[in-house]
Every structure is written in C-alpha cells, then in structure tokens.
Write a protein that holds these residues in place. Structure first.
Motif, PDB file in Angstrom:
ATOM      1  N   TYR B 125       2.916  -9.659  -7.331  1.00 17.99           N
ATOM      2  CA  TYR B 125       2.083  -8.640  -7.378  1.00 17.99           C
ATOM      3  C   TYR B 125       2.568  -8.414  -5.723  1.00 17.99           C
ATOM      4  O   TYR B 125       2.019  -7.114  -5.213  1.00 17.99           O
ATOM      5  CB  TYR B 125       1.025  -9.475  -7.184  1.00 17.99           C
ATOM      6  CG  TYR B 125      -0.221  -9.084  -8.329  1.00 17.99           C
ATOM      7  CD1 TYR B 125      -0.268 -10.864  -9.484  1.00 17.99           C
ATOM      8  CD2 TYR B 125      -0.818  -8.206  -9.080  1.00 17.99           C
ATOM      9  CE1 TYR B 125      -0.989 -10.408  -9.611  1.00 17.99           C
ATOM     10  CE2 TYR B 125      -1.365  -8.265 -10.076  1.00 17.99           C
ATOM     11  CZ  TYR B 125      -1.362  -9.184 -10.810  1.00 17.99           C
ATOM     12  OH  TYR B 125      -2.046  -9.333 -11.862  1.00 17.99           O
ATOM     13  N   ARG B 126       2.684  -8.875  -5.524  1.00 18.66           N
ATOM     14  CA  ARG B 126       3.916  -8.408  -3.488  1.00 18.66           C
ATOM     15  C   ARG B 126       5.109  -7.246  -3.267  1.00 18.66           C
ATOM     16  O   ARG B 126       4.745  -6.090  -2.395  1.00 18.66           O
ATOM     17  CB  ARG B 126       4.183  -9.734  -3.168  1.00 18.66           C
ATOM     18  CG  ARG B 126       3.840 -10.792  -2.676  1.00 18.66           C
ATOM     19  CD  ARG B 126       3.701 -11.681  -1.492  1.00 18.66           C
ATOM     20  NE  ARG B 126       2.292 -12.157  -0.702  1.00 18.66           N
ATOM     21  CZ  ARG B 126       3.089 -13.470  -1.004  1.00 18.66           C
ATOM     22  NH1 ARG B 126       4.077 -13.742  -1.351  1.00 18.66           N
ATOM     23  NH2 ARG B 126       2.047 -14.399  -0.476  1.00 18.66           N
ATOM     24  N   VAL B 129       2.443  -3.877  -4.491  1.00 15.88           N
ATOM     25  CA  VAL B 129       2.058  -3.951  -3.230  1.00 15.88           C
ATOM     26  C   VAL B 129       2.684  -2.916  -1.977  1.00 15.88           C
ATOM     27  O   VAL B 129       1.794  -2.574  -1.667  1.00 15.88           O
ATOM     28  CB  VAL B 129       1.409  -5.065  -2.764  1.00 15.88           C
ATOM     29  CG1 VAL B 129       0.784  -5.023  -1.414  1.00 15.88           C
ATOM     30  CG2 VAL B 129      -0.262  -5.422  -3.333  1.00 15.88           C
ATOM     31  N   ILE B 162      -4.634  -5.337  -8.193  1.00 15.21           N
ATOM     32  CA  ILE B 162      -3.487  -5.685  -7.343  1.00 15.21           C
ATOM     33  C   ILE B 162      -3.304  -6.387  -6.066  1.00 15.21           C
ATOM     34  O   ILE B 162      -3.166  -7.197  -5.289  1.00 15.21           O
ATOM     35  CB  ILE B 162      -2.764  -3.961  -7.232  1.00 15.21           C
ATOM     36  CG1 ILE B 162      -2.312  -3.991  -8.723  1.00 15.21           C
ATOM     37  CG2 ILE B 162      -1.225  -4.831  -6.349  1.00 15.21           C
ATOM     38  CD1 ILE B 162      -1.087  -2.618  -9.357  1.00 15.21           C
ATOM     39  N   ASN B 166      -2.872 -10.283  -4.778  1.00 10.08           N
ATOM     40  CA  ASN B 166      -1.684 -10.419  -3.846  1.00 10.08           C
ATOM     41  C   ASN B 166      -1.992 -11.285  -3.072  1.00 10.08           C
ATOM     42  O   ASN B 166      -1.154 -12.084  -2.667  1.00 10.08           O
ATOM     43  CB  ASN B 166      -1.948  -8.198  -2.981  1.00 10.08           C
ATOM     44  CG  ASN B 166      -0.809  -9.295  -1.992  1.00 10.08           C
ATOM     45  OD1 ASN B 166       0.917  -9.715  -2.527  1.00 10.08           O
ATOM     46  ND2 ASN B 166      -0.833  -8.436  -0.189  1.00 10.08           N
ATOM     47  N   ASP B 167      -2.646 -11.683  -2.719  1.00  8.08           N
ATOM     48  CA  ASP B 167      -3.258 -12.902  -2.119  1.00  8.08           C
ATOM     49  C   ASP B 167      -4.124 -14.300  -3.303  1.00  8.08           C
ATOM     50  O   ASP B 167      -4.926 -15.036  -1.794  1.00  8.08           O
ATOM     51  CB  ASP B 167      -4.665 -13.101  -1.434  1.00  8.08           C
ATOM     52  CG  ASP B 167      -4.955 -13.619   0.295  1.00  8.08           C
ATOM     53  OD1 ASP B 167      -5.910 -13.934   0.242  1.00  8.08           O
ATOM     54  OD2 ASP B 167      -3.681 -13.609   0.589  1.00  8.08           O
TER      55      ASP B 167
END
Lengths: 195, 382
Positions: B125-126, B129, B162, B166-167
């Motif tokens: 996901y990072r 992003v 996303i 991401n977190d």
C-alpha cells in the motif's frame, strides 16, 4: 474535456438575456453553469427528465406543473434563453423598478407576470380559465390521498364561489388578480439569486 | 338549506385553503431548480482558483499568455515526468501484492502468515500511495480501529481504501469483480480474511449481516472497512448511511477523510469515467492531498436503533471533516427519489388544510355521513 469550451456563453447572448430578463452578468453566468450541470445529455437543452432528476423538485407535490411551466406549448426541450425567461419571473422586484412607468414592455418579474405564472399553474389546458375540474386536479396534486373527494369538492366550490364574479363558474385571470390583491405576491413569488 | 349553510360555515372554519397556497410550492420548486443540495454532490466540486489543470477549467476564461505558458509547462511535467514514474510504481505495487500474498498464502503456520501479511500489505500500500503521490496527514492515531470492530468512513473514491490501508490492516468487503481487480481480490484473500460477495449474494441482506457478524466475532481478525454511503460522493458532504453495518452490534470506529481538491480532485465520477481513465487522471494531477481523522470509537446506546446510531456516526464524521451532513441517499446518483417522500409533503399540506382530526368530524356528521366516513378512513390510514 473540450465540450465545455464549445458551449460557453457568448457576450452578445449575455447582453440580450440581460436586457430581456434583468439579471446581472454574474447571475447569468452562474445560472448558465447550473443549466449545463443539469444538462446531462450535453446538447444545450433541458428535457423534463433533466428537471426530474432534482430530488427536491421530484418530491414537490406541484413539481410536474412547475416543470411544465418551462416548456412552451407542445415542446419537449427548453434552451437556455427559455430557461432564463421563466426564471426571470422570480427575480425580486427592485425598488427602482417599482416606480418605472409602464412605457416599455412590462418586465418579466412584474406583479402581474408573477400572478400570470401562478395562474398558469392552475390552468391545465391553457384556455385562460380555471375551471372547477382544473382546480380539483391541482388540489388533488397538493394533498395526495389524504383528503376525500367530497371535501376537496367543497373546497373547490367555495373557492370558485368566492372568486367568480361574472357567474361563468370558472376563474378568469382578472378574477384571479382580484382575489389575490391583498397578498404580497412580490415577496412570495421571488427568490434570492446570488450575485 | 339552513343546515347546509351551517355545514358550509363549519367547513370554512376548518379548511383554510387559499389560491395563494400555491405560491409556497412554486417558490420551493423554483429554488430547487436554481440550486439544490443533492445533484451537485455527484460531480467534482468547483475550485476557487485555477490549479493549471484543464479538467478543473469550468468557468475560468483565458486570462493571459503567461498563464497559458505556465499551463503548457505543467502539462509537460505532469505527462512527461510524473505520469510515467507513477505508472511504473503502481505496476510494481500491484504485481508485488499479487506475488507476495500468493507466496504468503502457501506458508503453513498461521501466526507467521498473519505476521507476514501485515508486512506485505503495508509495504504494497505504501508503494501504491507513492505512485499516486498522496500526501496524507493522519490525525488522532490513538483512535485507530482495533480487531473485532468495524471501521466506517465517508466515500469519495476507491483510493480511500489505499489511503486507509496505508496506515493499518483492514479486511475489505465488497463485490467480487472480474478482470484485473478480481485477480487482485482473489490474491488478497489467500493470506488474509477479506469478504467478497457475488452479485447475487449482495441482495441477500441476512447473508451479508451474518458474514459480517461472524467476522467481527473473531477477535483475531482485522477490523472490516465499510463505506456505508454505498457510492462515491464528491467530498463536500456526507450522505445517508445505510443501516446494515450498524445493526451488527459491535464497536464502530468512524474515520473522516477530507481531500484538498487544489492539487488534484480525487472524486470518482463513475458515470463519466471508467476506472482506468480515472486512475490515469489521478496520476496526472499534481498530487492527492488529504487528511484522515480517526474518531473515538462509538457503540450503539440503549434505546437507540440502527438508523439513529448511523446518523449519530454520520454527524460525527461530517463535523470532523467539515462536510455537510445530508439525509439524502447517495443512491439518488442513479435512481429516482422514492414516491414516499412526495407523499410526505402532501400529507404535511393536508394537515394544514384540515387541522387536527378531533376538530373536524362532529359538525358535518348529520348531513354527510359518507363524507365523514371517508375522512375518518383517510385519517386512520396515517
């Protein structure tokens, strides 16, 4: 991406609409962007479906009558000029216009024209008379199924009885004006257009 | 005749119809034609100043040559440099997710699987992003959703997923797609418990509710990410939350997502653009800038039904994100409004005309028994 540019309003058109309706330049451009956002088919005209897509209008009991007021007799599309002409009826009457002489043709948002707009909402067959039947139909639209036919009939009868002065059992435009002479039409039939 | 006159008079007392009543509906109708609260939520919001993207070029006219040159430079940078870089990154991210989740799915040990899944997901996901150049600011991370709960957020675009993922790790829920998206979905399921529905199952609300409750009952499973609006809204307002997810009775973790449209509008207008077109537009904007607020968890209170709970959560999200709280259904994007709402309006007006039920019926009963009965009938029907 380019379709918007091709339907931008030309300056001359804005001037003409300004003269005809009395809206300011910025009001016209703002209403034009509203017109284009309603025009899903992007062909420069609005159809009845385009209006019915507005939920707040679709739930208005008289929504269909109001939509109808935008379309001239027998037509199914309204262009921007027609749109503005109808909206012009709801422009508030400014103080400097109140004192103008009726030398030029009457502005679209005069008291008489506002009353004519309302009259036409009642007058379903556009024969310049509100018959008992037409009044009943409009009343039925406003109350739905919540009032009986008999009660509605009495309301209609009483209303016509009060308004009808020449005994033809229907309400003409002049009789309509007389009934509403004490009503503040200017305020009730005006909406604020942002600048 | 005397009796009839009396009857007429009593009717006049309780039925104050005037021809001027039409003005109210008329004005409301025209006001909604000039501007209404709903239709403008389904197209990208207008910007105050131009951000050098032709797509935001609504009412701005040609101002100067210098601006046009700047715009041209912008096009070169965005399409020549940013877009290729981002597409490469995105392709890498997606292939990595496919490969790694499949690999992890082969591992025998469950704990190892969970551990690695988290790492793999967060890494992928990072990458995604970065491929969108999303600048995300997370607020109140102490309120992050925990296992065994549901995370609800306002929906603007599929990219919301996303941004949130991401977190942290979430279980996703949604319709099983075909094609590339379907492949990604199937790969993700191999290593962590997502809930994908077939089209036919979506209609079965009990089935959906059961699968949801089973998932949240298992405390080892990640929180489910749900978008109760059911459709993408343009991030100026929050529309009606569907009550399904609020009936389950677990802790709800609300999240508010607010995008700054100046660097690139993230709203997905699904009737105008397909997914690929939309992603390309995202990758050729300047950046996606957004803020994410994690709100304190909420539970359904005593005596509160699912709808009230949903509205309470919606109000909290709207207040935090600075969005307008609307009761209208996001489904109005495609569907017509239900007739029941018009009937409500008609009922309200009828109440004005005939007043309360008690006042009207005793006077006219001798003369018009049928009328009285039908009046009772319509009143009882309420």
């Amino acid at each position: 991406m380019g379709s918007r540019a091709s339907t931008l309003l030309r300056e001359e058109e804005i001037e003409e609409i300004k003269k005809e309706t009395g809206f300011s330049h910025s009001q016209i451009t703002r209403l034009y962007s509203r017109f284009t956002s309603l025009d899903k088919g992007e062909n420069g005209t609005l159809s009845r479906e385009d209006f019915q897509r507005i939920p707040e209008l679709a739930i208005n009991p008289l929504g269909d009558r109001i939509i109808n007021a935008f379309f001239p007799e027998g037509e199914d599309q309204v262009n921007f000029r027609g749109f503005m002409r109808t909206l012009a009826h709801f422009r508030p009457i400014e103080d400097n216009e109140k004192n103008k002489n009726a030398a030029a043709s009457e502005p679209l948002n005069s008291r008489t024209n506002k009353l004519l707009f309302a009259f036409r909402l009642y007058d379903l067959d556009r024969d310049d008379k509100i018959s008992r039947d037409e009044l009943l139909q409009v009343l039925r639209m406003m109350v739905g199924v919540n009032i009986s036919d008999e009660q509605l009939g009495s309301i209609a009868d009483r209303t016509i009885q009060e308004a009808d002065t020449n005994g033809d059992n229907s309400i003409s435009f002049n009789e309509f004006i007389k009934v509403l002479e004490k009503v503040d039409v200017e305020q009730k039939m005006s909406i604020r257009f942002l600048h | 005749i005397g009796n009839m006159l009396k009857c007429y008079q009593s009717l006049m007392l309780i039925i104050p119809f005037e021809m001027a009543d039409i003005f109210y509906f008329c004005r409301r109708g025209v006001e909604s034609i000039v501007d209404d609260e709903v239709t403008k939520r389904f197209s990208a919001q207008e910007l105050e100043t131009w951000n050098l993207l032709t797509r935001s070029h609504y009412n701005f006219r040609h101002i100067s040559l210098r601006l046009t040159v700047l715009w041209g430079l912008g096009v070169l940078i965005r399409y020549g440099i940013l877009l290729p870089l981002r597409v490469t990154l995105a392709a890498t991210g997606i292939s990595l997710i496919l490969v790694l989740t499949t690999l992890v799915g082969f591992l025998p040990s469950r704990e190892l699987r969970f551990f690695l899944t988290e790492k793999v997901h967060v890494m992928c996901y990072r990458i995604c992003v970065r491929s969108l150049t999303a600048m995300i600011t997370y607020h109140n991370r102490e309120n992050k959703p925990k296992n065994g709960g549901i995370c609800v957020a306002n929906h603007t675009t599929p990219i919301d997923v996303i941004i949130l993922a991401n977190d942290g790790c979430y279980s996703l829920i949604g319709q099983a797609h075909r094609g590339l998206l379907g492949m990604v979905q199937r790969a993700m399921v191999k290593s962590s418990p997502h809930i994908w529905f077939d089209r036919s199952e979506v209609k079965d609300r009990h089935l959906v509710a059961k699968r949801l409750s089973d998932h949240v009952a298992d405390k080892t499973k990640q929180p489910i990410l749900i978008f109760p609006e059911g459709t993408c809204i343009n991030n100026t307002s929050v529309m009606m939350f569907k009550k399904g997810s609020f009936e389950i009775g677990c802790t709800v973790y609300p999240v508010a997502i607010k995008y700054d449209p100046l660097f690139g509008d993230a709203f997905w207008n699904s009737s105008k653009f397909g997914m690929v077109n939309y992603l390309l537009r995202m990758m050729s904007s300047w950046a996606i800038v957004c803020s994410v607020w994690y709100l304190p968890p909420m539970n359904r209170e005593e005596g509160e039904d699912a709808v009230q709970f949903a509205n309470r959560v919606k109000a909290a999200i709207a207040a935090q994100g600075g969005l307008v709280d609307l009761i209208w259904d996001g489904g109005l994007k495609r569907a017509k409004v239900k007739d029941a709402f018009k009937e409500e309006q008609q009922k309200l007006y009828s109440k004005v005309l005939v007043g309360e039920q008690e006042q009207g019926d005793n006077k006219s009963s001798e003369e018009n028994p049928e009328e009285d009965k039908s009046y009772h009938g319509s009143a009882n029907g309420q």
